[in-house]
Design an enzyme around this catalytic site. Structure first.
Site, PDB file in Angstrom:
ATOM      1  N   GLY A   1       0.830  -1.254   0.103  1.00 22.08           N
ATOM      2  CA  GLY A   1      -0.032  -0.034  -0.167  1.00 22.08           C
ATOM      3  C   GLY A   1       0.888   1.316   0.013  1.00 22.08           C
ATOM      4  O   GLY A   1       2.097   1.190  -0.378  1.00 22.08           O
TER       5      GLY A   1
ATOM      6  N   GLY B   1       5.117   4.305  -8.835  1.00 23.51           N
ATOM      7  CA  GLY B   1       5.894   3.370  -9.239  1.00 23.51           C
ATOM      8  C   GLY B   1       4.855   2.122  -8.991  1.00 23.51           C
ATOM      9  O   GLY B   1       4.944   1.227 -10.131  1.00 23.51           O
ATOM     10  N   HIS B   2       3.903   2.073  -8.056  1.00 24.00           N
ATOM     11  CA  HIS B   2       3.156   1.064  -7.939  1.00 24.00           C
ATOM     12  C   HIS B   2       2.158   0.987  -9.374  1.00 24.00           C
ATOM     13  O   HIS B   2       1.852  -0.069  -9.941  1.00 24.00           O
ATOM     14  CB  HIS B   2       2.148   0.945  -6.780  1.00 24.00           C
ATOM     15  CG  HIS B   2       3.149   0.975  -5.457  1.00 24.00           C
ATOM     16  ND1 HIS B   2       3.364   2.000  -4.916  1.00 24.00           N
ATOM     17  CD2 HIS B   2       3.504  -0.111  -5.140  1.00 24.00           C
ATOM     18  CE1 HIS B   2       4.096   1.625  -3.619  1.00 24.00           C
ATOM     19  NE2 HIS B   2       4.314   0.369  -3.774  1.00 24.00           N
TER      20      HIS B   2
ATOM     21  N   GLN C   1      15.315  -7.959  -3.355  1.00 25.98           N
ATOM     22  CA  GLN C   1      13.871  -8.426  -3.170  1.00 25.98           C
ATOM     23  C   GLN C   1      13.789  -9.391  -4.453  1.00 25.98           C
ATOM     24  O   GLN C   1      13.326 -10.718  -4.366  1.00 25.98           O
ATOM     25  CB  GLN C   1      12.887  -7.728  -2.589  1.00 25.98           C
ATOM     26  CG  GLN C   1      11.583  -7.984  -2.692  1.00 25.98           C
ATOM     27  CD  GLN C   1      10.467  -6.988  -2.387  1.00 25.98           C
ATOM     28  OE1 GLN C   1      10.676  -7.037  -1.113  1.00 25.98           O
ATOM     29  NE2 GLN C   1       9.813  -6.492  -3.094  1.00 25.98           N
TER      30      GLN C   1
ATOM     31  N   SER D   1       7.471   4.559  -0.919  1.00 23.11           N
ATOM     32  CA  SER D   1       6.755   4.969   0.224  1.00 23.11           C
ATOM     33  C   SER D   1       7.038   5.737   1.245  1.00 23.11           C
ATOM     34  O   SER D   1       6.547   6.356   1.805  1.00 23.11           O
ATOM     35  CB  SER D   1       5.862   3.862   0.639  1.00 23.11           C
ATOM     36  OG  SER D   1       5.290   2.908  -0.447  1.00 23.11           O
TER      37      SER D   1
HETATM   38  O1  PAF Z   1       7.788  -4.626  -2.177  1.00 26.54           O
HETATM   39  C1  PAF Z   1       7.128  -4.749  -1.198  1.00 26.54           C
HETATM   40  O2  PAF Z   1       6.122  -4.104  -1.217  1.00 26.54           O
HETATM   41  C2  PAF Z   1       7.028  -5.986  -0.212  1.00 26.54           C
HETATM   42  O3  PAF Z   1       8.318  -6.257   0.188  1.00 26.54           O
HETATM   43  C3  PAF Z   1       6.166  -7.167  -0.662  1.00 26.54           C
HETATM   44  C4  PAF Z   1       6.862  -7.644  -1.982  1.00 26.54           C
HETATM   45  C5  PAF Z   1       4.625  -6.543  -1.082  1.00 26.54           C
HETATM   46  C6  PAF Z   1       6.017  -8.101   0.297  1.00 26.54           C
HETATM   47  O4  PAF Z   1       5.441  -7.810   1.490  1.00 26.54           O
END
Ligand code: PAF
Length: 303
Positions: A31, A36-37, A153, A190
Site C-alpha cells: 500500500g 511506481g506501483h 528482493q 513510500s
Molecule cells: O516490496 C514490497 O512492497 C513488499 O516487500 C512485498 C513484495 C509486497 C512483500 O510484502
C-alpha cells in the site's frame, strides 16, 4: 474493482475472474501507493487479462526497531487509485488471514538474504519470501510484477520460484519493472514521505552520485576510488550514514569481479546498489552499470 479481505471471498472472486480461461497478473504491495506501483499495474495489464493487487503491510518483514507501526496505511486512497487504474481485484487481507493462530513456517533463501539489506535487516527477506510465497499460493497468478528498485528482493523471489519449481507464477513469469523516478532522479518510494523538504532536496544526490560513479567506472576508473567518490558525495550532501554502496553481479549478487588494476570486468551484467540513511528515512537505489545510466537528470526539472 472488487475488494476482498477473507480467503473465502478471495477464492470466490478468483473463480469468477479466471472463468473462460482468463490469465491473471498479481502485483503484491504494502500500500501507500505511488506512481511506481501504478506503473506496475499498467505493466500487469499488458501481461494478463485480469489484474489483482494485494495490499498487506507484512509484519514479518519489519525488524523490532523498524517502522511497522508508523508505516503509512491509506486503504481508501489506495483503492481509489487502483480502481482508476483498472484493477479487477484488490486482495487486502487482515494479519489473521495471512498468519492465522498457530502459524509457524518461514521460507528462507540463504546466502542472498544476509548480504546488502539483509546485513542490517536480519530476517527481513525471510519475511518477504514467506509472504510472497503465501500470496502466490493464495492468488495463483500466471505472472507477478515487482519493482526493480528492490533488486535484492526481486533476485530472492526469482531464486525462490526457481528453487521451489513454482508454477503460479513460474520463475520466468516474475517480471521486474524498471524503477520509476522523480524528475531529479530520486527513486519513488513510500518511505520518501518521511523526508523533510530539506532532506528531500538533498536526497536527490543519492541517484545523481550513483550516475556519476557509473560514468567513472565505464570511463575506465578503478571501482574502489569510484565507490569512494560516491560515498563522499552522499555524506557531503547530508546523508547520516551509508549501509552499503557496492557493485554486484546483477543475477547472483556476488561481488563484482575487477581486473588487477581495479577496473571492472565487463563480461557480466553488473549492478550498483546503495542504501543510505537521511533523517528518518533509509533510502535504497540500484542501477545497471550501463552507459544509459550515466546520464544525469536535467537540473531544470529538479523540484
Ligand atoms: O516490496 C514490497 O512492497 C513488499 O516487500 C512485498 C513484495 C509486497 C512483500 O510484502
Amino acid at each position: 474493482m472488487q475488494t476482498v479481505s477473507t480467503r473465502a471471498d478471495l477464492a470466490n472472486a478468483l473463480t469468477l475472474l479466471k472463468s473462460g480461461g482468463k490469465t491473471l497478473a498479481l502485483v503484491p504491495t504494502m500500500g501507500a501507493l505511488h506512481e511506481g506501483h501504478l506503473t506496475l499495474v499498467r505493466q500487469a495489464r499488458a501481461h494478463a487479462d485480469r489484474v489483482v493487487v494485494s495490499i498487506f503491510v507484512n509484519p514479518r518483514q519489519f525488524g523490532a526497531n523498524e517502522d511497522l507501526a508508523a508505516y503509512p496505511r491509506q486503504l481508501a486512497q489506495d483503492s481509489d487509485l487502483l480502481r482508476a487504474a483498472g484493477v479487477d481485484l484488490l486482495w487486502a487481507p487482515t494479519v489473521g488471514a495471512v498468519y492465522p493462530d498457530g502459524y509457524v513456517t518461514t521460507v528462507s533463501v540463504p546466502g542472498l538474504d544476509t548480504m546488502l539489506c539483509g546485513m542490517q535487516r536480519t530476517g527481513h527477506f525471510d519475511g518477504v519470501a514467506t509472504v510472497v510465497l503465501k500470496l502466490f499460493n493464495q492468488v495463483r497468478p500466471d505472472v507477478a510484477l515487482f519493482g526493480e528498485k528492490d533488486w535484492q528482493q526481486l533476485t530472492i523471489i526469482r531464486r525462490m520460484a526457481r528453487d521451489l519449481d513454482l508454477a503460479f507464477p513460474a520463475a520466468g513469469a516474475i517480471i521486474g519493472v524498471p524503477t520509476v523516478r522523480e524528475a531529479d532522479g530520486l527513486a519513488m518510494s513510500s518511505r520518501n514521505r518521511y523526508l523533510s523538504a530539506d532532506e528531500r532536496r538533498r536526497a536527490a544526490v543519492l541517484n545523481q552520485a550513483m550516475r556519476r560513479c557509473i560514468g567513472a567506472i565505464l570511463a575506465g576508473d578503478a571501482a574502489g576510488p569510484a565507490l569512494d567518490m560516491l560515498r563522499r558525495s552522499i555524506l557531503t550532501a547530508g546523508f547520516d550514514r551509508i549501509d552499503y554502496a557496492e557493485l554486484r553481479d546483477a543475477d547472483t549478487l556476488a561481488a563484482a569481479v575487477t581486473h588487477a588494476d581495479g577496473r571492472l570486468q565487463s563480461d557480466r551484467a553488473t549492478r550498483l546498489l546503495v542504501a543510505a540513511h537521511i533523517g528518518r528515512a533509509r533510502l535504497i537505489d540500484n542501477m545497471a552499470v550501463e552507459p544509459a545510466m550515466a546520464t544525469l537528470p536535467e537540473p531544470a526539472t529538479a523540484p
